[in-house]
Design a protein around this motif. Structure first.
Motif, PDB file in Angstrom:
ATOM      1  N   VAL A 155      49.114  53.691  47.647  1.00 27.46           N
ATOM      2  CA  VAL A 155      48.701  54.065  46.296  1.00 27.46           C
ATOM      3  C   VAL A 155      49.594  55.223  45.876  1.00 27.46           C
ATOM      4  O   VAL A 155      49.553  56.297  46.477  1.00 27.46           O
ATOM      5  CB  VAL A 155      47.218  54.465  46.237  1.00 27.46           C
ATOM      6  CG1 VAL A 155      46.857  54.977  44.849  1.00 27.46           C
ATOM      7  CG2 VAL A 155      46.345  53.277  46.592  1.00 27.46           C
ATOM      8  N   LEU A 156      50.430  54.975  44.884  1.00 31.07           N
ATOM      9  CA  LEU A 156      51.381  55.996  44.447  1.00 31.07           C
ATOM     10  C   LEU A 156      50.667  57.079  43.644  1.00 31.07           C
ATOM     11  O   LEU A 156      49.540  56.912  43.206  1.00 31.07           O
ATOM     12  CB  LEU A 156      52.477  55.354  43.587  1.00 31.07           C
ATOM     13  CG  LEU A 156      53.351  54.335  44.307  1.00 31.07           C
ATOM     14  CD1 LEU A 156      54.189  53.556  43.307  1.00 31.07           C
ATOM     15  CD2 LEU A 156      54.259  55.027  45.311  1.00 31.07           C
TER      16      LEU A 156
ATOM     17  N   THR B 125      49.780  52.557  38.939  1.00 32.09           N
ATOM     18  CA  THR B 125      50.761  51.528  38.572  1.00 32.09           C
ATOM     19  C   THR B 125      50.076  50.182  38.513  1.00 32.09           C
ATOM     20  O   THR B 125      49.836  49.545  39.532  1.00 32.09           O
ATOM     21  CB  THR B 125      51.901  51.457  39.603  1.00 32.09           C
ATOM     22  OG1 THR B 125      51.324  51.460  40.907  1.00 32.09           O
ATOM     23  CG2 THR B 125      52.835  52.617  39.491  1.00 32.09           C
ATOM     24  N   LEU B 126      49.756  49.768  37.288  1.00 41.39           N
ATOM     25  CA  LEU B 126      49.089  48.487  37.087  1.00 41.39           C
ATOM     26  C   LEU B 126      49.807  47.717  35.993  1.00 41.39           C
ATOM     27  O   LEU B 126      50.421  48.313  35.115  1.00 41.39           O
ATOM     28  CB  LEU B 126      47.641  48.715  36.652  1.00 41.39           C
ATOM     29  CG  LEU B 126      46.758  49.505  37.609  1.00 41.39           C
ATOM     30  CD1 LEU B 126      45.422  49.807  36.955  1.00 41.39           C
ATOM     31  CD2 LEU B 126      46.553  48.751  38.903  1.00 41.39           C
ATOM     32  N   GLU B 127      49.700  46.388  36.058  1.00 46.68           N
ATOM     33  CA  GLU B 127      50.196  45.561  34.970  1.00 46.68           C
ATOM     34  C   GLU B 127      49.071  45.479  33.940  1.00 46.68           C
ATOM     35  O   GLU B 127      48.039  44.848  34.204  1.00 46.68           O
ATOM     36  CB  GLU B 127      50.552  44.176  35.517  1.00 46.68           C
ATOM     37  CG  GLU B 127      50.929  43.175  34.459  1.00 46.68           C
ATOM     38  CD  GLU B 127      51.997  43.693  33.516  1.00 46.68           C
ATOM     39  OE1 GLU B 127      53.121  43.956  33.969  1.00 46.68           O
ATOM     40  OE2 GLU B 127      51.705  43.851  32.314  1.00 46.68           O
TER      41      GLU B 127
ATOM     42  N   ALA C 245      48.409  43.862  31.314  1.00 39.69           N
ATOM     43  CA  ALA C 245      47.970  42.590  30.718  1.00 39.69           C
ATOM     44  C   ALA C 245      47.170  41.727  31.683  1.00 39.69           C
ATOM     45  O   ALA C 245      46.565  40.750  31.263  1.00 39.69           O
ATOM     46  CB  ALA C 245      49.188  41.809  30.215  1.00 39.69           C
ATOM     47  N   LEU C 246      47.160  42.056  32.965  1.00 40.51           N
ATOM     48  CA  LEU C 246      46.428  41.223  33.925  1.00 40.51           C
ATOM     49  C   LEU C 246      45.021  41.776  34.145  1.00 40.51           C
ATOM     50  O   LEU C 246      44.793  42.979  34.066  1.00 40.51           O
ATOM     51  CB  LEU C 246      47.172  41.165  35.267  1.00 40.51           C
ATOM     52  CG  LEU C 246      48.536  40.484  35.257  1.00 40.51           C
ATOM     53  CD1 LEU C 246      49.139  40.496  36.662  1.00 40.51           C
ATOM     54  CD2 LEU C 246      48.436  39.047  34.753  1.00 40.51           C
TER      55      LEU C 246
ATOM     56  N   GLU D 249      43.060  39.037  38.565  1.00 41.06           N
ATOM     57  CA  GLU D 249      44.440  38.521  38.596  1.00 41.06           C
ATOM     58  C   GLU D 249      45.392  39.492  39.291  1.00 41.06           C
ATOM     59  O   GLU D 249      46.275  39.073  40.053  1.00 41.06           O
ATOM     60  CB  GLU D 249      44.932  38.263  37.164  1.00 41.06           C
ATOM     61  CG  GLU D 249      44.290  37.059  36.511  1.00 41.06           C
ATOM     62  CD  GLU D 249      44.526  37.013  35.009  1.00 41.06           C
ATOM     63  OE1 GLU D 249      44.301  35.956  34.416  1.00 41.06           O
ATOM     64  OE2 GLU D 249      44.913  38.054  34.428  1.00 41.06           O
TER      65      GLU D 249
ATOM     66  N   TYR E  72      48.912  40.439  44.084  1.00 40.59           N
ATOM     67  CA  TYR E  72      49.358  41.172  45.278  1.00 40.59           C
ATOM     68  C   TYR E  72      48.908  40.455  46.556  1.00 40.59           C
ATOM     69  O   TYR E  72      49.618  40.484  47.565  1.00 40.59           O
ATOM     70  CB  TYR E  72      48.874  42.615  45.244  1.00 40.59           C
ATOM     71  CG  TYR E  72      49.725  43.465  44.330  1.00 40.59           C
ATOM     72  CD1 TYR E  72      50.850  44.136  44.825  1.00 40.59           C
ATOM     73  CD2 TYR E  72      49.456  43.578  42.980  1.00 40.59           C
ATOM     74  CE1 TYR E  72      51.657  44.899  43.996  1.00 40.59           C
ATOM     75  CE2 TYR E  72      50.255  44.339  42.129  1.00 40.59           C
ATOM     76  CZ  TYR E  72      51.355  44.996  42.644  1.00 40.59           C
ATOM     77  OH  TYR E  72      52.147  45.742  41.820  1.00 40.59           O
TER      78      TYR E  72
ATOM     79  N   ARG F 294      40.954  43.139  31.501  1.00 40.57           N
ATOM     80  CA  ARG F 294      42.367  43.473  31.701  1.00 40.57           C
ATOM     81  C   ARG F 294      42.497  44.943  32.080  1.00 40.57           C
ATOM     82  O   ARG F 294      41.715  45.780  31.626  1.00 40.57           O
ATOM     83  CB  ARG F 294      43.137  43.186  30.428  1.00 40.57           C
ATOM     84  CG  ARG F 294      43.130  41.690  30.149  1.00 40.57           C
ATOM     85  CD  ARG F 294      44.111  41.300  29.097  1.00 40.57           C
ATOM     86  NE  ARG F 294      43.906  39.877  28.804  1.00 40.57           N
ATOM     87  CZ  ARG F 294      44.490  39.239  27.806  1.00 40.57           C
ATOM     88  NH1 ARG F 294      45.332  39.899  27.013  1.00 40.57           N
ATOM     89  NH2 ARG F 294      44.279  37.962  27.609  1.00 40.57           N
TER      90      ARG F 294
ATOM     91  N   ASP G 156      43.897  50.342  41.603  1.00 45.10           N
ATOM     92  CA  ASP G 156      45.095  50.747  42.337  1.00 45.10           C
ATOM     93  C   ASP G 156      44.847  50.734  43.853  1.00 45.10           C
ATOM     94  O   ASP G 156      45.654  50.228  44.625  1.00 45.10           O
ATOM     95  CB  ASP G 156      45.400  52.198  41.936  1.00 45.10           C
ATOM     96  CG  ASP G 156      46.783  52.382  41.388  1.00 45.10           C
ATOM     97  OD1 ASP G 156      47.517  51.389  41.279  1.00 45.10           O
ATOM     98  OD2 ASP G 156      47.119  53.525  41.066  1.00 45.10           O
ATOM     99  N   VAL G 157      43.704  51.286  44.250  1.00 45.61           N
ATOM    100  CA  VAL G 157      43.348  51.323  45.671  1.00 45.61           C
ATOM    101  C   VAL G 157      43.055  49.899  46.161  1.00 45.61           C
ATOM    102  O   VAL G 157      43.463  49.513  47.255  1.00 45.61           O
ATOM    103  CB  VAL G 157      42.138  52.254  45.914  1.00 45.61           C
ATOM    104  CG1 VAL G 157      41.686  52.187  47.366  1.00 45.61           C
ATOM    105  CG2 VAL G 157      42.490  53.693  45.549  1.00 45.61           C
TER     106      VAL G 157
ATOM    107  N   ILE H 256      44.426  47.173  45.129  1.00 49.52           N
ATOM    108  CA  ILE H 256      45.712  46.500  45.327  1.00 49.52           C
ATOM    109  C   ILE H 256      46.322  46.909  46.667  1.00 49.52           C
ATOM    110  O   ILE H 256      46.880  46.088  47.391  1.00 49.52           O
ATOM    111  CB  ILE H 256      46.657  46.805  44.147  1.00 49.52           C
ATOM    112  CG1 ILE H 256      46.171  46.064  42.896  1.00 49.52           C
ATOM    113  CG2 ILE H 256      48.091  46.417  44.481  1.00 49.52           C
ATOM    114  CD1 ILE H 256      46.903  46.447  41.623  1.00 49.52           C
TER     115      ILE H 256
END
Lengths: 256, 305
Positions: B83-84, B88-90, B92-93, B97, B102, B128, B141-142, B144
């Motif tokens: 986790v930076l 950092t997420l997209e 639109a997803l 998703e 990932y 989203r 984030d976590v 992912i």
């Protein structure tokens, strides 16, 4: 095999992200169609004697296809890969087992598919609204031009990310590169209106060559298969240069 | 003792003239939640990004899960989750998703639905990412980072900028990782966060470790004196209290009352004397407080230098 299915996995998500981004859809999918409708309305009934009496609307079909493919590939990647880099998404991707090339391949694949869709859409609109002929007999030349051009302009898009320092600068830098070339290369203004010196200057850049290859493939006056190997060669060399620049200087981490 | 998950000896890193990391030694043990605590610019993120394989180092030996992170391999990447510092997420997803995307990168991912539960985003699974609150984004984030089922998880300042309730929720989630048997390396500049979550804490300042211990023992906290404070009415004679503590300070308090602060290693004895004295003389003492040194006192003492 594993890599191919991973690339398809990335492609699927790149598709979702693309169609859900209103800016991407407007600039890549709708704006080229709008340009076609506007230019065809303004110059619609003219013919171009210098090009064997071809109708202006027929001229604009390959011109707008050229623009649409460049938008879907070079502009789209330069903008969206830069944003992904600045948002840290590329960095995060590097922290997973995903091979870096797969990450890029998913996005390049998306750009090429959008290009193909746009080519079909613009060609169909040309046929339906302006009776511009569909070049069935030169389909191989259209397809080869599309693939060579889309691949080359994808590479150039990735190369452009190298000189874009921040997400705010992405749009300005990309437009500063493409808009003048569209004007100089006969995309926006029919080439018989453009001085010879300007055209030969534009010949140094791949937009003009890419357009000429499409024009020959689309033009009803073309005899033969319609392949412009010389022009396609120039486009491919530009693409290769972009590929090498991206390979050497591409950054995965935010710059600002 | 078990093989350390992370082992660092003499780690150094400079940026141009700036020495960001100046010789760090550290071992992180399996299943440990280890916090690296320090102010901004202390070298926390540089250290963690070297461990994650993002940055090269100038000197020292580093091993993460038995691999030198300067030469990361896909097999090694399978085993770490990152986790930076920045979310950092997209956008639109959706939550689901994003996790599916990932999960596809790993050979043996966790079930996406299970991860949604672990990070407490059941109600947002189809939202989203752009629609999530700051705290929810961070939990995704976590998620992912967890979806590859890593052995080791890096959390770089997981709650910076959170409101207290979002921070509590994030803490519960991180504490829950302990039950999964993960090793966690966490950076933070909140003392409280390290105290609540970590088994051990390293305080770093100007690129060096200045203290390393359990939160309880950090900076020899047990050796530091306890502070007793109270107030007495104006004009009280303090003769009987001379010399009972390490320091006896008096300041004027509210309503002309005198505020007294005693620093002592023997709080029980001293409290007894103070209260006995108050009862004998019939003095009314107010705002009596006994305070052990907080981790914050230790931290500020160590990093202010």
């Amino acid at each position: 095999m594993k890599s191919v299915s991973l690339a398809l996995h990335e492609f699927r998500f790149a598709q979702k992200v693309f169609w859900r981004n209103p800016a991407s859809v407007f600039f890549t999918a709708l704006l080229p169609v709008l340009f076609l409708l506007i230019f065809a309305t303004i110059f619609g009934n003219d013919t171009i004697d210098e090009l064997g009496g071809v109708k202006v609307t027929t001229y604009y079909i390959p011109a707008i296809v050229t623009l649409a493919v460049i938008s879907a590939t070079m502009v789209n990647l330069a903008m969206n890969v830069t944003i992904a880099r600045e948002e840290g998404l590329l960095k995060r991707g590097r922290g997973t087992p995903l091979p870096p090339w797969v990450f890029i391949a998913g996005r390049v694949g998306n750009a090429i598919v959008i290009s193909a869709i746009m080519l079909v859409v613009v060609t169909l609109i040309g046929k339906l609204l302006y009776d511009a002929p569909i070049p069935w007999e030169r389909l191989p030349a259209v397809a080869v031009t599309l693939v060579v051009g889309a691949a080359a302009f994808c590479c150039l898009g990735l190369a452009i990310t190298v000189i874009i320092p921040s997400r705010e600068a992405a749009s300005a830098i990309t437009n500063a590169i493409t808009l003048p070339l569209y004007f100089l290369s006969g995309i926006f203004i029919p080439e018989n209106e453009i001085p010879e010196g300007v055209l030969s200057f534009a010949n140094h850049f791949p937009v003009r060559d890419f357009f000429q290859a499409f024009f020959t493939a689309y033009s009803p006056n073309t005899t033969g298969a319609g392949f412009e190997w010389g022009e396609l060669g120039v486009v491919a060399i530009w693409g290769l240069a972009g590929f090498l620049i991206a390979l050497r200087y591409f950054r995965w981490t935010p710059r600002s | 003792m078990a093989e350390p998950v992370i082992s660092i000896r003499g780690l150094r890193k400079s940026y141009d003239e700036l020495e960001a990391v100046r010789g760090i030694d550290l071992d992180v043990l399996p299943r440990e939640i280890f916090a690296v605590l320090g102010p901004n610019g202390a070298g926390k993120t540089t250290t963690v990004e070297i461990l994650e394989g993002y940055r090269d180092r100038d000197g020292g030996e580093v091993s993460v899960l038995g691999v030198d992170p300067a030469r990361p391999t896909p097999a090694w990447r399978e085993r770490i989750g990152i986790v930076l510092q920045e979310t950092t997420l997209e956008p639109a997803l959706t939550v689901r998703e994003s996790l599916q995307q990932y999960a596809g990168y790993y050979r043996e991912p966790r079930e996406v639905e299970e991860v949604i539960g672990l990070v407490g985003l059941e109600d947002q699974a189809d939202s989203r990412a752009r629609k999530l609150s700051g705290g929810q984004k961070r939990r995704l984030d976590v998620g992912i980072a967890l979806v590859g089922d890593p052995d080791l998880l890096f959390l770089d300042e997981p709650t910076t900028g959170f409101d207290p309730s979002a921070r509590r929720q994030a803490w519960e989630m991180v504490a829950g990782l302990r039950d999964l048997g993960k090793t966690v390396l966490l950076t933070t500049h909140y003392m409280e966060e390290a105290q609540v979550l970590a088994d051990r804490v390293a305080i770093i300042s100007e690129g060096r470790i200045v203290a390393l211990d359990t939160p309880e023992n950090l900076g020899d906290r047990r050796q530091l004196p306890t502070t007793i404070t109270f107030t007495v009415p104006a004009g009280t004679g303090l003769g009987d209290l001379e010399g009972i503590g390490q320091t006896l300070s008096q300041t004027g308090g509210e309503d002309g009352r005198i505020e007294i602060s005693i620093s002592t290693h023997d709080p029980v004895e001293n409290l007894n004397r103070i209260t006995a004295w108050a009862l004998e003389t019939g003095l009314e003492i107010g705002q009596l407080e006994v305070r052990r040194p907080s981790l914050e006192d230790v931290y500020l003492g160590l990093t202010d230098a």
